[in-house]
Write an enzyme that holds these catalytic residues in place. Structure first.
Site, PDB file in Angstrom:
ATOM      1  N   HIS A 211       6.951  -3.834  -3.176  1.00  0.00           N
ATOM      2  CA  HIS A 211       8.055  -2.880  -3.314  1.00  0.00           C
ATOM      3  C   HIS A 211       9.333  -3.707  -3.285  1.00  0.00           C
ATOM      4  CE1 HIS A 211       5.472   0.638  -2.640  1.00  0.00           C
ATOM      5  NE2 HIS A 211       4.792  -0.169  -1.836  1.00  0.00           N
TER       6      HIS A 211
ATOM      7  N   GLU B 149      10.367  -1.154   2.078  1.00  0.00           N
ATOM      8  CA  GLU B 149      10.184   0.261   2.400  1.00  0.00           C
ATOM      9  C   GLU B 149      10.459   0.495   3.878  1.00  0.00           C
ATOM     10  OE1 GLU B 149       6.296   1.469   0.518  1.00  0.00           O
ATOM     11  OE2 GLU B 149       7.819   2.475  -0.708  1.00  0.00           O
TER      12      GLU B 149
ATOM     13  N   HIS C 223       4.237   1.885 -11.281  1.00  0.00           N
ATOM     14  CA  HIS C 223       4.985   2.082 -10.039  1.00  0.00           C
ATOM     15  C   HIS C 223       5.240   0.766  -9.318  1.00  0.00           C
ATOM     16  CE1 HIS C 223       4.190   6.347 -10.512  1.00  0.00           C
ATOM     17  NE2 HIS C 223       2.887   6.121 -10.515  1.00  0.00           N
TER      18      HIS C 223
ATOM     19  N   HIS D 286       2.405  -5.219   0.510  1.00  0.00           N
ATOM     20  CA  HIS D 286       1.386  -4.414   1.186  1.00  0.00           C
ATOM     21  C   HIS D 286       0.000  -4.879   0.769  1.00  0.00           C
ATOM     22  CE1 HIS D 286       4.393  -0.847   1.662  1.00  0.00           C
ATOM     23  NE2 HIS D 286       4.563  -1.779   2.583  1.00  0.00           N
TER      24      HIS D 286
ATOM     25  N   THR E 207       2.537   5.074   1.235  1.00  0.00           N
ATOM     26  CA  THR E 207       3.951   5.314   0.923  1.00  0.00           C
ATOM     27  C   THR E 207       4.132   5.841  -0.500  1.00  0.00           C
ATOM     28  OG1 THR E 207       4.389   3.060   0.160  1.00  0.00           O
ATOM     29  CG2 THR E 207       4.677   3.485   2.515  1.00  0.00           C
TER      30      THR E 207
ATOM     31  N   HIS F 286       0.176  -5.089  -3.452  1.00  0.00           N
ATOM     32  CA  HIS F 286       1.262  -4.743  -4.377  1.00  0.00           C
ATOM     33  C   HIS F 286       2.589  -4.924  -3.659  1.00  0.00           C
ATOM     34  CE1 HIS F 286       0.386  -0.988  -2.155  1.00  0.00           C
ATOM     35  NE2 HIS F 286       1.705  -0.904  -2.153  1.00  0.00           N
TER      36      HIS F 286
END
Ligand SMILES: *[C@@H]1O[C@H](CO)[C@@H](O)[C@H](O)[C@H]1NC(C)=O
Ligand SMILES: *[C@@H]1O[C@H](CO)[C@@H](O)[C@H](O)[C@H]1NC(C)=O
Ligand SMILES: *[C@@H]1O[C@H](CO)[C@@H](O)[C@H](O)[C@H]1NC(C)=O
Ligand SMILES: *[C@@H]1O[C@H](CO)[C@@H](O)[C@H](O)[C@H]1NC(C)=O
Ligand SMILES: *[C@@H]1O[C@H](CO)[C@@H](O)[C@H](O)[C@H]1NC(C)=O
Ligand SMILES: *[C@@H]1O[C@H](CO)[C@@H](O)[C@H](O)[C@H]1NC(C)=O
Ligand SMILES: *[C@@H]1O[C@H](CO)[C@@H](O)[C@H](O)[C@H]1NC(C)=O
Length: 301
Positions: A120, A130, A91, A143, A219, A118
């Site tokens: 996004h 996000e 992910h 994050h 999230t 990690h």
């Protein structure tokens, strides 16, 4: 009551059977039945009222005296190059952190221990942060997840520090090792060692004083609503090539590039977003002056 228990039991077994193995995906993956809009079917918390990410309407953020000038105590973020490893978890690209890295202050209630960070990101076409600021998406979002030392089993058990990335012309050399390592983790479960100075992956000192604070959730499923969010106003700069490294090198699966791994913004509802910004007391003349100094320093550096 009995009926409620039955529903709970049925839904719990449903979670176990259909989604326990991390069976969820992002919108771009086009996986029928497990995309973000349907996460709540398998993960009930995802349908809650305190979900993340959200859009931050900066003019609507409430200035909180207790956040003003409160500095984060970033213990163990110190100026050392650490040996770390980065994993493709299907992910995102995630770095699990060793013990001893802690935060406190910054209006948080207690000491929190960093567990992992990690990212996004987007794609060549779209920005992938996000959270959004006044409707604006940034190319990427970091994050850093922290767990409260004295967890209470509820709100505030996690503190996530969120940073937005911005594109600049020069490579950010502090990210060289990390970015090189993602070329080696294309496949799910890929893992690669790298070294980085944690403190230098993020802005420092004064640049951490301006932030937004609200109560929200993870999230990603299970979307647990235990997160005290801190989103910093100062962005991290990466070059276009460095941002593209995330778009081009990681895969969700053997046939899908890992791009646009973000959840769409959720309803803020009646939640208040607080700001540590003293902009309400900084006159426009002062901000102009600060802006001038910052521009000057930027040009000089
Ligand atoms: C920072 O946190 C550490 C560990 O919790 C603590 O020992 C230290 O006193 C704190 N420093 C400040 C300036 O608050
Ligand atoms: C955590 O809880 C323990 C036991 O309840 C207590 O002694 C300790 O002071 C607490 N620590 C913090 C940082 O709140
Ligand atoms: C990564 O580092 C760990 C220890 O820090 C070591 O055991 C492991 O062999 C290293 N992996 C690779 C692929 O170098
Ligand atoms: C978050 O929720 C807790 C518990 O309801 C509350 O005390 C706190 O003020 C909230 N924080 C924010 C930033 O809204
Ligand atoms: C930082 O704050 C300024 C002033 O409120 C705002 O215009 C800008 O969008 C903010 N940026 C981020 C990343 O929060
Ligand atoms: C900038 O970073 C990219 C991505 O890691 C790398 O391919 C490129 O060689 C770097 N450019 C310079 C001038 O260092
Ligand atoms: C990654 O995905 C691309 C695009 O579908 C595919 O061509 C490539 O073989 C995949 N690589 C791995 C290691 O899964």
């Amino acid at each position: 009551m009995k009926c409620f228990n039955l529903i709970l039991l049925v839904s719990l077994s449903f979670i176990k059977n259909s989604a326990a193995a991390g069976n969820w995906c992002y919108e771009i993956q086009g996986c029928a039945g497990t995309g973000p809009r349907l996460w709540s079917k398998h993960f009930p918390f995802c349908g809650g009222q305190q979900q993340s990410p959200i859009n931050i309407h900066t003019k609507g953020a409430v200035f909180k005296e207790s956040l003003k000038l409160v500095q984060f105590n970033l213990t163990g973020y110190g100026d050392i190059v650490r040996k770390l490893s980065i994993t493709n978890n299907g992910h995102s690209a995630q770095v699990n952190l060793p013990s001893g890295i802690e935060i406190s202050g910054g209006g948080l209630s207690g000491t929190y221990v960093a567990t992992q960070f990690h990212f996004h990101w987007g794609s060549e076409e779209f920005h992938g942060s996000e959270h959004t600021i006044d409707g604006e998406k940034f190319p990427m979002e970091l994050h850093i997840v922290h767990a409260r030392k004295n967890a209470t089993g509820g709100s505030g058990d996690l503190a996530v520090l969120g940073f937005f990335y911005e594109e600049t012309s020069k490579n950010n050399t502090e990210y060289d090792s990390l970015i090189k390592s993602i070329e080696a983790i294309t496949a799910v479960d890929g893992i690669k060692n790298f070294s980085a100075n944690l403190a230098k992956l993020i802005p420092q000192n004064e640049a951490l004083k301006l932030y937004y604070r609200y109560n929200g959730s993870l999230t990603t499923p299970p979307c647990t609503e235990t997160v005290t969010w801190t989103l910093f106003n100062t962005t991290i700069k990466l070059s276009k090539q460095q941002l593209q490294a995330f778009h081009h090198n990681l895969n969700f699966t053997a046939i899908e590039r890992m791009v646009e791994n973000f959840r769409p913004v959720q309803k803020r509802g009646n939640r208040i977003v607080y700001t540590s910004s003293s902009q309400v007391i900084v006159s426009s003349f002062q901000s102009l002056f600060i802006c001038f100094i910052v521009s000057f320093l930027t040009i000089m550096s």
